[in-house]
Design a protein around this motif. Structure first.
Motif, PDB file in Angstrom:
ATOM      1  N   GLY B 232       8.833   4.732 -34.493  1.00 37.07           N
ATOM      2  CA  GLY B 232       9.100   3.559 -35.245  1.00 37.07           C
ATOM      3  C   GLY B 232      10.553   3.545 -35.416  1.00 37.07           C
ATOM      4  O   GLY B 232      11.771   3.791 -35.289  1.00 37.07           O
ATOM      5  N   PHE B 233      10.392   1.805 -35.204  1.00 37.43           N
ATOM      6  CA  PHE B 233      12.178   1.409 -35.711  1.00 37.43           C
ATOM      7  C   PHE B 233      12.334   1.453 -36.913  1.00 37.43           C
ATOM      8  O   PHE B 233      11.594   0.335 -37.801  1.00 37.43           O
ATOM      9  N   MET B 234      13.544   1.470 -37.539  1.00 42.50           N
ATOM     10  CA  MET B 234      14.323   1.567 -38.753  1.00 42.50           C
ATOM     11  C   MET B 234      15.562   0.658 -38.688  1.00 42.50           C
ATOM     12  O   MET B 234      16.344   0.830 -38.552  1.00 42.50           O
ATOM     13  N   LEU B 239      10.866  -0.311 -42.935  1.00 40.07           N
ATOM     14  CA  LEU B 239      11.095   0.361 -41.138  1.00 40.07           C
ATOM     15  C   LEU B 239       9.942  -0.839 -40.388  1.00 40.07           C
ATOM     16  O   LEU B 239       9.543  -1.505 -41.306  1.00 40.07           O
ATOM     17  N   ILE B 240      10.585  -1.653 -39.456  1.00 39.52           N
ATOM     18  CA  ILE B 240      10.432  -2.542 -39.263  1.00 39.52           C
ATOM     19  C   ILE B 240       9.641  -2.837 -38.445  1.00 39.52           C
ATOM     20  O   ILE B 240       8.301  -3.967 -38.911  1.00 39.52           O
ATOM     21  N   GLU B 241       9.015  -1.719 -37.557  1.00 34.39           N
ATOM     22  CA  GLU B 241       7.572  -1.697 -36.843  1.00 34.39           C
ATOM     23  C   GLU B 241       7.355  -0.535 -36.528  1.00 34.39           C
ATOM     24  O   GLU B 241       8.084  -0.242 -35.674  1.00 34.39           O
ATOM     25  N   LYS B 253       7.724  -6.181 -31.008  1.00 35.74           N
ATOM     26  CA  LYS B 253       7.123  -7.352 -31.567  1.00 35.74           C
ATOM     27  C   LYS B 253       8.548  -8.279 -32.752  1.00 35.74           C
ATOM     28  O   LYS B 253       8.192  -9.218 -32.424  1.00 35.74           O
ATOM     29  N   ASP B 254       9.589  -7.160 -33.287  1.00 34.27           N
ATOM     30  CA  ASP B 254      10.720  -7.613 -33.811  1.00 34.27           C
ATOM     31  C   ASP B 254      11.640  -7.776 -33.375  1.00 34.27           C
ATOM     32  O   ASP B 254      11.794  -7.305 -32.496  1.00 34.27           O
ATOM     33  N   TYR B 260      17.835  -3.864 -30.870  1.00 34.82           N
ATOM     34  CA  TYR B 260      18.379  -2.217 -31.208  1.00 34.82           C
ATOM     35  C   TYR B 260      18.257  -2.124 -29.550  1.00 34.82           C
ATOM     36  O   TYR B 260      19.047  -0.949 -29.239  1.00 34.82           O
ATOM     37  N   ILE B 261      17.019  -2.321 -29.123  1.00 31.15           N
ATOM     38  CA  ILE B 261      16.811  -1.108 -27.360  1.00 31.15           C
ATOM     39  C   ILE B 261      17.280  -1.857 -26.628  1.00 31.15           C
ATOM     40  O   ILE B 261      17.417  -0.985 -25.313  1.00 31.15           O
ATOM     41  N   THR B 262      17.456  -2.935 -26.771  1.00 34.00           N
ATOM     42  CA  THR B 262      18.307  -3.391 -25.414  1.00 34.00           C
ATOM     43  C   THR B 262      19.680  -3.607 -25.602  1.00 34.00           C
ATOM     44  O   THR B 262      20.254  -3.662 -24.907  1.00 34.00           O
TER      45      THR B 262
END
Lengths: 279, 266
Positions: B232-234, B239-241, B253-254, B260-262
């Motif tokens: 889960g990404f916050m 909680l974005i997704e 999706k978001d 963030y993950i890149t």
């Protein structure tokens, strides 16, 4: 640069002067008192209870026992009270209450001992005389007053010891489903043990060294007490009471009493330091 | 290796697939809103990772689940948290029972300054008066579960503080397992450990998830990618997704998740 060095020297000198005066006091009481211990013999000095200094008898056993008992009594009253107070303030009170109460309790340490003695004489001593019997001026009265007088020392140092216990210990315990009291009794207190022992030892040092309040409430009779209602004379009381008129060997004997006190307090303070350092 | 009985064995006959359900959870520290309208469910016996930049609320969310946030002055919580169908803020909830059921491993290893033995049996002793034999069994089971029994069985009486950081963290996990929780909350459990120790703790988590539901907060995205089933990404208290870890890391999706993950921020 030059000036800097000069200021450093002056500060060093001032710092050393306090250590120096301690050294001078030590040398002085040893010079004044030691010859008597040598001539009377250590055994007859501390293991005899026959104190008649004008007739050449210098046994201080009764006073040693009285000092030890008064101190013990003070610990029995002061330690549970002080420790529980410290636990409540450090672990169970909102920060704001602690911020108000801790300095207030420390203020207790600033009240002159004669005031404690005075309160003891007019309030505590009659109470003991009327309800428990005896002269009122007693071992018990001395212990109660001293027990109250050591509270600030015991509370303040215990609070510091408890506060120094890291929060992760508390969190770890609470997260395992412990109640606050379980956390305090099973993790925080053991972790703060050395600091709390230090608090108790320093409280003991204060109790054994206290003079004025004890003179006022303990009765000052020269005897080995057989009941907590008996009047007693402690080492410190004896010095204070007799130094005014003592001369010659009598005076030396009072200094020798001072040496005994000095050594007791040194041992107490040293063990407190060692326990704190071992942490 | 000895394992604990599956947590679901002890529950109701047919446990719902989701052990934790959050409904419109809002949390405030004073006037600051730390969590915003969190609606999420956590499945049983899976590892869910919560990722996101510092201060995004992931630790706050974690600490809500065992009500450790209650310790903070001025905290206010709205919404519902259901664990096994029970609202953990309900009036008939016994806080100590909740925390027994929802164990927590902290960021820095925090063994008590007691012996290894006393650390492990600390929890069981809180919740009953187990006999010596029972304690011995719990001890062996818990330390075996974290693969430490062999290392420490001959020095159980030595101080837990003499262990290495990794061993200390394992001991803390064993200490939690000893009270037989159903859920393990891990708040950056590897942040004080070196990479090899981190890897070994992650392997341990894979073992543990067979019997426990694990929710882990991590700063380390590789860790989330390696070790979790769901991520889960916050971000800023929201909680974005949340989805399967594979999806989050390959097809977010978001756009904020993707950034963030890149590595565009965080």
């Amino acid at each position: 640069m030059h000036r800097e060095k000069f200021i450093e020297r002056v500060l060093l000198l001032l710092a050393l002067s306090s250590v120096g005066s301690l050294a001078l006091i030590t040398i002085f009481i040893f010079l004044e008192g030691f010859p008597l211990i040598l001539s009377v013999g250590l055994k007859d000095f501390i293991l005899s209870s026959h104190w008649a200094p004008t007739k050449g008898h210098f046994g201080i056993l009764a006073m040693i026992i009285s000092s030890v008992l008064v101190t013990l009594g003070a610990m029995i009253i002061g330690v549970p009270l002080g420790l529980s107070c410290a636990i409540v303030l450090a672990e169970f009170s909102p920060k704001r209450l602690k911020m108000v109460l801790k300095p207030t309790l420390e203020l207790l340490a600033g009240i002159p001992s004669v005031v404690y003695g005075f309160l003891g004489v007019i309030w505590l001593v009659p109470l003991i005389r009327n309800y428990l019997g005896g002269p009122g001026l007693s071992l018990l009265a001395g212990s109660i007053i001293l027990g109250i007088m050591i509270l600030p020392t015991v509370i303040s140092i215990s609070i510091d010891a408890l506060t120094a216990v890291p929060d992760p210990y508390r969190d770890g315990s609470l997260a395992l489903g412990a109640t606050r009291w379980q956390t305090v009794s099973r993790v925080v207190l053991p972790a703060a043990r050395s600091g709390i022992i230090t608090a108790i030892i320093l409280g003991m040092g204060r109790a054994i060294g206290e003079t004025m309040a004890v003179i006022m409430v303990a009765g000052n009779a020269l005897q080995i007490p057989t009941s907590i209602l008996d009047p007693v004379r402690t080492l410190t009381s004896n010095i204070a009471l007799e130094l005014g008129y003592a001369a010659g060997r009598h005076r030396e004997a009072l200094f020798a009493t001072g040496i005994v006190l000095f050594i007791i307090i040194m041992i107490l303070n040293l063990s407190a330091t060692l326990i704190t350092r071992r942490r | 290796m000895t394992i604990f009985p599956a947590a679901s064995d002890k529950g109701p006959p047919a446990p719902a697939p989701d052990i934790i359900v959050l409904r419109r959870l809002n949390l405030f520290y004073g006037t600051f809103q730390a969590l915003q309208d969190i609606d999420v469910t956590f499945p049983r016996q899976a590892i869910t990772a919560l990722i996101g930049p510092s201060g995004c609320g992931k630790s706050t969310l974690l600490r809500t689940l065992n009500r450790m946030n209650d310790l903070i002055e001025g905290v206010r919580i709205e919404g519902e948290v259901l664990i096994d169908g029970q609202d953990i803020f309900g009036p008939d909830v016994v806080l100590t029972d909740l925390r027994k059921k929802v164990g927590m491993v902290f960021q820095r290893p925090n063994p008590f300054p007691l012996s290894i033995y006393d650390n492990v049996v600390y929890g069981p002793r809180l919740h009953g008066q187990p006999g010596k034999a029972e304690l011995q069994e719990i001890l062996e089971r818990s330390l075996t579960a974290v693969e430490m029994w062999g290392e420490v069985k001959d020095r159980l009486k030595t101080s837990a503080l003499s262990l290495t950081e990794e061993q200390q963290q394992r001991l803390c996990i064993a200490r939690v397992l000893a009270v037989e929780p159903e859920i393990l909350l891990m708040d950056e459990p590897c942040s004080a450990l070196d990479p090899l120790a981190t890897l070994r703790i992650e392997e341990l988590m894979q073992e543990l998830k067979r019997n426990y539901t694990i929710i882990i907060v991590t700063h380390n995205m590789q860790q989330a990618a390696r070790a979790s089933d769901l991520s889960g990404f916050m971000y800023l208290g929201e909680l974005i997704e949340i989805g399967s870890t594979g999806d989050i890391f390959t097809r977010p999706k978001d756009s904020r998740t993707e950034d963030y993950i890149t590595g565009k921020y965080g």
